[in-house]
Scaffold this motif. Structure first.
Motif, PDB file in Angstrom:
ATOM      1  N   MET A   1       0.871  -1.244  -0.013  1.00  0.00           N
ATOM      2  CA  MET A   1       0.310   0.041   0.080  1.00  0.00           C
ATOM      3  C   MET A   1       0.768   1.315  -0.008  1.00  0.00           C
ATOM      4  O   MET A   1       1.913   1.424   0.843  1.00  0.00           O
ATOM      5  N   LYS A   2       0.567   2.197  -0.781  1.00  0.00           N
ATOM      6  CA  LYS A   2       1.360   3.628  -0.897  1.00  0.00           C
ATOM      7  C   LYS A   2       0.943   4.348   0.219  1.00  0.00           C
ATOM      8  O   LYS A   2      -0.120   4.467   0.804  1.00  0.00           O
ATOM      9  N   ASN A   3       2.258   5.122   0.518  1.00  0.00           N
ATOM     10  CA  ASN A   3       1.961   6.149   1.805  1.00  0.00           C
ATOM     11  C   ASN A   3       1.494   7.446   1.146  1.00  0.00           C
ATOM     12  O   ASN A   3       1.573   7.537  -0.004  1.00  0.00           O
ATOM     13  N   GLN A   4       0.894   8.273   1.685  1.00  0.00           N
ATOM     14  CA  GLN A   4       0.622   9.671   1.431  1.00  0.00           C
ATOM     15  C   GLN A   4       1.453  10.496   0.498  1.00  0.00           C
ATOM     16  O   GLN A   4       0.928  10.945  -0.627  1.00  0.00           O
ATOM     17  N   HIS A   5       2.768  10.297   0.808  1.00  0.00           N
ATOM     18  CA  HIS A   5       3.833  11.105   0.093  1.00  0.00           C
ATOM     19  C   HIS A   5       4.064  10.570  -1.407  1.00  0.00           C
ATOM     20  O   HIS A   5       4.236  11.129  -2.177  1.00  0.00           O
ATOM     21  N   GLU A   6       3.932   9.266  -1.409  1.00  0.00           N
ATOM     22  CA  GLU A   6       4.233   8.400  -2.586  1.00  0.00           C
ATOM     23  C   GLU A   6       2.980   8.692  -3.484  1.00  0.00           C
ATOM     24  O   GLU A   6       3.181   8.993  -4.695  1.00  0.00           O
ATOM     25  N   THR A   7       1.789   8.730  -2.917  1.00  0.00           N
ATOM     26  CA  THR A   7       0.717   9.142  -3.570  1.00  0.00           C
ATOM     27  C   THR A   7       0.702  10.496  -4.192  1.00  0.00           C
ATOM     28  O   THR A   7       0.298  10.732  -5.446  1.00  0.00           O
ATOM     29  N   LEU A   8       1.073  11.473  -3.577  1.00  0.00           N
ATOM     30  CA  LEU A   8       1.214  12.820  -3.806  1.00  0.00           C
ATOM     31  C   LEU A   8       1.997  12.938  -4.971  1.00  0.00           C
ATOM     32  O   LEU A   8       2.187  13.455  -5.960  1.00  0.00           O
ATOM     33  N   PHE A   9       3.287  12.265  -4.779  1.00  0.00           N
ATOM     34  CA  PHE A   9       4.424  12.372  -5.735  1.00  0.00           C
ATOM     35  C   PHE A   9       3.949  11.725  -7.304  1.00  0.00           C
ATOM     36  O   PHE A   9       4.113  12.596  -8.207  1.00  0.00           O
ATOM     37  N   GLU A  10       2.941  10.786  -7.080  1.00  0.00           N
ATOM     38  CA  GLU A  10       2.486  10.321  -8.506  1.00  0.00           C
ATOM     39  C   GLU A  10       1.611  11.355  -9.094  1.00  0.00           C
ATOM     40  O   GLU A  10       1.390  11.545 -10.180  1.00  0.00           O
ATOM     41  N   GLU A  11       0.588  12.031  -8.183  1.00  0.00           N
ATOM     42  CA  GLU A  11      -0.160  13.098  -8.702  1.00  0.00           C
ATOM     43  C   GLU A  11       0.502  14.287  -9.439  1.00  0.00           C
ATOM     44  O   GLU A  11       0.137  14.652 -10.385  1.00  0.00           O
ATOM     45  N   TYR A  12       1.602  14.657  -8.650  1.00  0.00           N
ATOM     46  CA  TYR A  12       2.529  15.652  -8.970  1.00  0.00           C
ATOM     47  C   TYR A  12       3.179  15.301 -10.332  1.00  0.00           C
ATOM     48  O   TYR A  12       3.131  16.088 -11.363  1.00  0.00           O
ATOM     49  N   HIS A  13       3.693  14.059 -10.362  1.00  0.00           N
ATOM     50  CA  HIS A  13       4.181  13.674 -11.645  1.00  0.00           C
ATOM     51  C   HIS A  13       3.563  13.551 -12.731  1.00  0.00           C
ATOM     52  O   HIS A  13       3.842  13.917 -13.885  1.00  0.00           O
ATOM     53  N   LYS A  14       2.324  13.197 -12.698  1.00  0.00           N
ATOM     54  CA  LYS A  14       1.396  12.980 -13.725  1.00  0.00           C
ATOM     55  C   LYS A  14       1.108  14.771 -14.316  1.00  0.00           C
ATOM     56  O   LYS A  14       0.768  14.889 -15.322  1.00  0.00           O
ATOM     57  N   SER A  15       0.979  15.427 -13.205  1.00  0.00           N
ATOM     58  CA  SER A  15       0.665  16.957 -13.572  1.00  0.00           C
ATOM     59  C   SER A  15       1.973  17.589 -14.164  1.00  0.00           C
ATOM     60  O   SER A  15       1.630  18.374 -15.087  1.00  0.00           O
ATOM     61  N   ARG A  16       3.157  17.421 -13.833  1.00  0.00           N
ATOM     62  CA  ARG A  16       4.287  18.045 -14.353  1.00  0.00           C
ATOM     63  C   ARG A  16       5.142  17.251 -15.189  1.00  0.00           C
ATOM     64  O   ARG A  16       5.834  17.979 -15.876  1.00  0.00           O
ATOM     65  N   LYS A  17       5.032  16.114 -15.342  1.00  0.00           N
ATOM     66  CA  LYS A  17       5.911  15.376 -16.292  1.00  0.00           C
ATOM     67  C   LYS A  17       7.382  15.165 -16.076  1.00  0.00           C
ATOM     68  O   LYS A  17       8.239  15.580 -16.905  1.00  0.00           O
ATOM     69  N   SER A  18       7.546  15.767 -14.605  1.00  0.00           N
ATOM     70  CA  SER A  18       8.878  16.082 -14.399  1.00  0.00           C
ATOM     71  C   SER A  18       9.952  14.965 -14.149  1.00  0.00           C
ATOM     72  O   SER A  18       9.458  13.704 -14.046  1.00  0.00           O
ATOM     73  N   GLU A  19      11.294  15.066 -14.015  1.00  0.00           N
ATOM     74  CA  GLU A  19      12.258  14.045 -14.290  1.00  0.00           C
ATOM     75  C   GLU A  19      12.634  13.561 -12.674  1.00  0.00           C
ATOM     76  O   GLU A  19      13.388  12.930 -12.623  1.00  0.00           O
TER      77      GLU A  19
END
Length: 148
Positions: A1-19
């Motif tokens: 199960m993902k923790n909250q900060h991994e979930t936010l990272f995924e959301e941020y990454h989808k929004s930003r397409k950051s490296e």
């Protein structure tokens, strides 16, 4: 199960397409309150931006080996770009970042001091700590349970 900060990272990454990877994102998460302190008076002073640039340089050296096919200038630019984006999009990310950071700090209490001291470091960048900056630090310290 993902923790909250991994979930936010995924959301941020989808929004930003950051490296940036999860380790770099975690560091940005811990610096985030400092960015809010910089913006507490509604503008980013040159000295505050210089502080952001210095953090970007330091992070570039720290994470250079972890980002493939790159050099220090590119990694520094990557962090600088993310910090600028977050400064320009506080309305979109503030609540999510602060809620996630609060949860993260509950799991990693040793990082509280870093978050707290970083806010003061950024606040002191331009002619000492203003009343607006101190109010923001106090509010964020309370919200993130940084009192220890």
């Amino acid at each position: 199960m993902k923790n909250q900060h991994e979930t936010l990272f995924e959301e941020y990454h989808k929004s930003r397409k950051s490296e940036i990877g999860i380790d770099q994102f975690t560091y940005i998460l811990k610096i985030y309150p400092s960015l809010l302190v910089c913006m507490s008076d509604g503008k980013l002073d040159k000295e505050e931006w210089d502080g952001v640039l210095n953090i970007s340089k330091g992070l570039a050296l720290l994470y250079l080996d972890q980002i493939p096919n790159t050099n220090a200038e590119k990694v520094e630019s990557l962090f600088r770009t993310e910090f600028r984006y977050l400064l320009e999009n506080i309305d979109k990310w503030e609540k999510k970042f602060l809620n996630t950071l609060k949860s993260f700090l509950e799991e990693h209490p040793d990082d509280r001091e870093f978050v707290y001291e970083a806010m003061y470091l950024f606040a002191n960048a331009a002619d000492g700590i203003s009343a607006d900056e101190q109010r923001t630090i106090d509010m964020l310290s309370s919200r993130l349970a940084l009192e220890y």
